[in-house]
Design a protein around this motif. Structure first.
Motif, PDB file in Angstrom:
ATOM      1  N   ALA A 149      17.287  14.652  31.666  1.00 46.68           N
ATOM      2  CA  ALA A 149      18.637  14.039  32.223  1.00 46.68           C
ATOM      3  C   ALA A 149      19.494  13.567  31.096  1.00 46.68           C
ATOM      4  CB  ALA A 149      18.111  13.122  33.534  1.00 46.68           C
ATOM      5  N   SER A 153      23.248  14.492  30.315  1.00 43.84           N
ATOM      6  CA  SER A 153      24.354  13.481  30.145  1.00 43.84           C
ATOM      7  C   SER A 153      25.090  13.306  29.121  1.00 43.84           C
ATOM      8  CB  SER A 153      23.686  12.006  30.720  1.00 43.84           C
ATOM      9  OG  SER A 153      24.765  10.925  30.777  1.00 43.84           O
ATOM     10  N   GLU A 154      24.245  13.406  28.090  1.00 40.83           N
ATOM     11  CA  GLU A 154      24.984  13.444  26.708  1.00 40.83           C
ATOM     12  C   GLU A 154      25.772  14.630  26.356  1.00 40.83           C
ATOM     13  OE1 GLU A 154      23.346  13.907  21.985  1.00 40.83           O
ATOM     14  OE2 GLU A 154      22.339  12.554  23.409  1.00 40.83           O
ATOM     15  N   SER A 157      28.846  14.534  28.714  1.00 43.08           N
ATOM     16  CA  SER A 157      29.798  13.336  28.219  1.00 43.08           C
ATOM     17  C   SER A 157      30.481  13.954  26.852  1.00 43.08           C
ATOM     18  CB  SER A 157      29.120  12.181  27.665  1.00 43.08           C
ATOM     19  OG  SER A 157      28.445  11.402  28.984  1.00 43.08           O
TER      20      SER A 157
END
Length: 172
Positions: A149, A153-154, A157
């Motif tokens: 996760a 997310s990284e 983003s």
């Protein structure tokens, strides 16, 4: 096998063979060999978490050795509130009953087993420390999911930031 029905929690099959190869030892003028044994069984955990019960476990087992007739064993155990265990069964035509009490990491267990020479009272006291294997597995799965996760997310983003920068450049 795990089930997702309301009345069946899990089913376990087992099979064990011992001394399948006739090994033995020579004692003076006689050869002694260990007896063949096959042990097969099935266990089902029923009614998980209903009416104060954490479950009912039913099991059946067949033991076959060099003797002509196999030995049958049947049993049932009730798990009440995760702390009290009551069970009964038959092994080779002899009845047995027992009860156990769990408190934190301690377990006291009593069994009355009818054997060839009469009743046998058995007591045990056991303890454990550390996490169970199931808890360790669950923790590893949770750690892997958290790492995945965070990585996703990284990546998302970073990609979103690239899109924003591209749109800002185009807008200028």
């Amino acid at each position: 096998l795990e089930s997702r029905t309301a009345w069946l929690d899990a089913v376990t099959f087992s099979a064990t063979g011992s001394n399948l190869v006739k090994q033995g030892i020579n004692l003076v003028d006689e050869r002694i060999s260990y007896p063949f044994q096959f042990d097969g069984g099935i266990t089902a955990r029923l009614f998980p978490g209903t009416g104060g019960l954490n479950g009912v476990t039913v099991s059946a087992r067949v033991i076959k050795t060099d003797t002509p007739d196999p030995t049958m064993a049947l049993g049932i155990e009730f798990d009440i509130a995760g702390s009290i265990h009551a069970r009964g069964g038959m092994h080779g035509g002899n009845p047995s009953v027992g009860a156990g009490l769990d408190y934190k990491s301690m377990r006291f267990d009593y069994a009355l087993v009818d054997r060839d020479l009469g009743g046998l009272h058995m007591f045990s006291l056991s303890t454990f420390f550390g996490q169970s294997v199931d808890e360790k597995r669950r923790q590893r799965v949770e750690e892997r999911e958290a790492e995945f996760a965070a990585l996703m997310s990284e990546k998302v983003s970073g990609r979103n930031q690239d899109i924003i920068n591209d749109l800002v450049d185009r807008g200028r």
